[in-house]
Design a protein around this motif. Structure first.
Motif, short mmCIF file in Angstrom:
data_model
loop_
_atom_site.label_atom_id
_atom_site.label_comp_id
_atom_site.label_asym_id
_atom_site.label_seq_id
_atom_site.Cartn_x
_atom_site.Cartn_y
_atom_site.Cartn_z
N UNK A 126 0.81 -1.23 0.00
CA UNK A 126 0.00 0.00 0.00
C UNK A 126 0.84 1.28 0.00
N UNK A 127 1.88 1.41 0.85
CA UNK A 127 2.61 2.68 0.90
C UNK A 127 3.36 3.04 -0.37
N UNK A 140 -1.00 7.22 -0.01
CA UNK A 140 -1.28 5.97 -0.72
C UNK A 140 -2.68 5.96 -1.33
N UNK A 141 -2.78 5.46 -2.55
CA UNK A 141 -4.06 5.44 -3.27
C UNK A 141 -5.12 4.67 -2.49
N UNK A 142 -4.73 3.51 -1.95
CA UNK A 142 -5.69 2.69 -1.21
C UNK A 142 -6.21 3.42 0.02
N UNK A 143 -5.34 4.16 0.71
CA UNK A 143 -5.75 4.91 1.90
C UNK A 143 -6.73 6.01 1.51
N UNK A 144 -6.46 6.67 0.39
CA UNK A 144 -7.36 7.73 -0.09
C UNK A 144 -8.74 7.16 -0.42
N UNK A 145 -8.76 6.04 -1.14
CA UNK A 145 -10.04 5.41 -1.52
C UNK A 145 -10.82 4.98 -0.29
N UNK A 146 -10.14 4.40 0.67
CA UNK A 146 -10.83 3.92 1.87
C UNK A 146 -11.30 5.07 2.74
N UNK A 147 -10.53 6.14 2.79
CA UNK A 147 -10.97 7.32 3.52
C UNK A 147 -12.23 7.91 2.90
N UNK A 148 -12.25 7.97 1.58
CA UNK A 148 -13.43 8.47 0.87
C UNK A 148 -14.63 7.54 1.10
N UNK A 201 -8.61 -4.46 -3.22
CA UNK A 201 -7.24 -4.57 -3.73
C UNK A 201 -6.21 -4.53 -2.61
N UNK A 202 -6.53 -3.77 -1.55
CA UNK A 202 -5.57 -3.61 -0.47
C UNK A 202 -5.48 -4.84 0.41
#
Length: 293
Positions: A126-127, A140-148, A201-202
């Motif tokens: 992820x990082x 990280x893209x995955x963190x952004x998506x999950x935050x949203x 994905x994460x």
């Protein structure tokens, strides 16, 4: 933030978001829907790749969400034909997932898209995949998506809290009050799909299912109040993410697998020691009653 902090934060977002959605899945007796959607999104991802031949981009997200919504639609359609709902889920889940697996085996070729990665995910990567976010820098893209996803889920739960509550406990009463039960059902399935896709994905399908169901089931044992259950379920998800990470660090094993294990540990503790439904409480209460005058 450090490498480990991004992993823990991302996993906590998975736990918090899945914990909120999972409560309504449990109350609606649709636990298997989490398993179904977390697997059938694979078909949407594969088809999106076959159409574009690119492994990243919004098309993958769109394809996965469409697959999740189709899963909900087909399950509801089969249920209207007098097929048991759990049987409908099983039929749709296995069929669409099998099509996705076959397409991977026959059409994807040398692309890095495999069933093992889809099931288990790879949270340690992820990082490394980041994107620039205004005011926040590279995240990280995955963190952004999950935050949203967390913000979207929280928003809909807060705005439609009364409607979710009535439709979850008594759909017939909700319909008699003029609440659009079917529309809310598909909105809810959309939230399940968004949550699943954001986490898919994460962390992979296995952890998504564990986080959607087990924290909510644990919270269900501790309280009969919906608002408290939502907070507890989300908190259990976050706790499982943190505990699972350190378990994996200590014994040097899969992080996602350890987080899924942690949800099971919390459930066992809840099953034994919750004050109202816990096994120990049920043993102690009759004994206490016997000695009272």
């Amino acid at each position: 933030m450090t490498y480990s902090a991004w992993i823990i934060l991302t996993a906590c977002l998975v736990g918090a978001t899945c914990g909120l959605i999972g409560v309504f899945l449990i109350l609606r007796k649709m636990a298997m829907m989490a398993d179904a959607i977390s697997h059938t999104v694979l078909l949407g991802i594969v088809i999106a790749f076959l159409m574009t031949r690119e492994l990243s981009g919004p098309h993958m997200l769109i394809g996965a969400i469409i697959a999740g919504l189709l899963t909900a639609f087909f399950v509801q359609w089969l249920h209207t034909l007098d097929i048991e709902q759990h049987a409908s889920m099983g039929i749709v889940f296995t069929t669409l997932f099998a099509i996705g697996v076959i397409l991977i085996a026959t059409s994807v070729g040398n692309a890095h898209l495999d069933v093992k990665h889809a099931l288990m995910g790879e949270i340690t990567f992820i990082p490394w995949e980041t994107a620039a976010v205004p005011l926040l820098g590279n995240i990280p893209v995955a963190t952004t998506m999950l935050g949203l996803a967390f913000v979207i889920v929280l928003f809909f739960i807060l705005v439609f809290y009364k409607e979710w509550k009535i439709t979850s406990f008594d759909p017939a009463l909700a319909a008699s009050l003029g609440i659009p039960v079917l529309i809310l059902h598909y909105v809810f399935m959309s939230l399940v799909s968004v949550t699943t896709v954001a986490a898919f994905d994460a962390v992979g399908a296995i952890m998504v299912v564990a986080m959607l169901i087990t924290p909510a089931a644990s919270a269900y044992l501790w309280t009969d109040k919906l608002s408290v259950m939502l907070v507890m379920s989300s908190s259990f998800g976050v706790l499982s993410a943190i505990l699972g990470y350190y378990i994996a660090t200590v014994i040097d094993t899969s992080i996602s697998g350890s987080m899924a294990l942690a949800t099971g540990v919390i459930f066992i503790i809840s099953f034994l020691f919750s004050p109202k439904h816990g096994l120990v409480s049920k043993w102690v209460k009759p004994a206490t009653t016997d000695v009272m005058p």
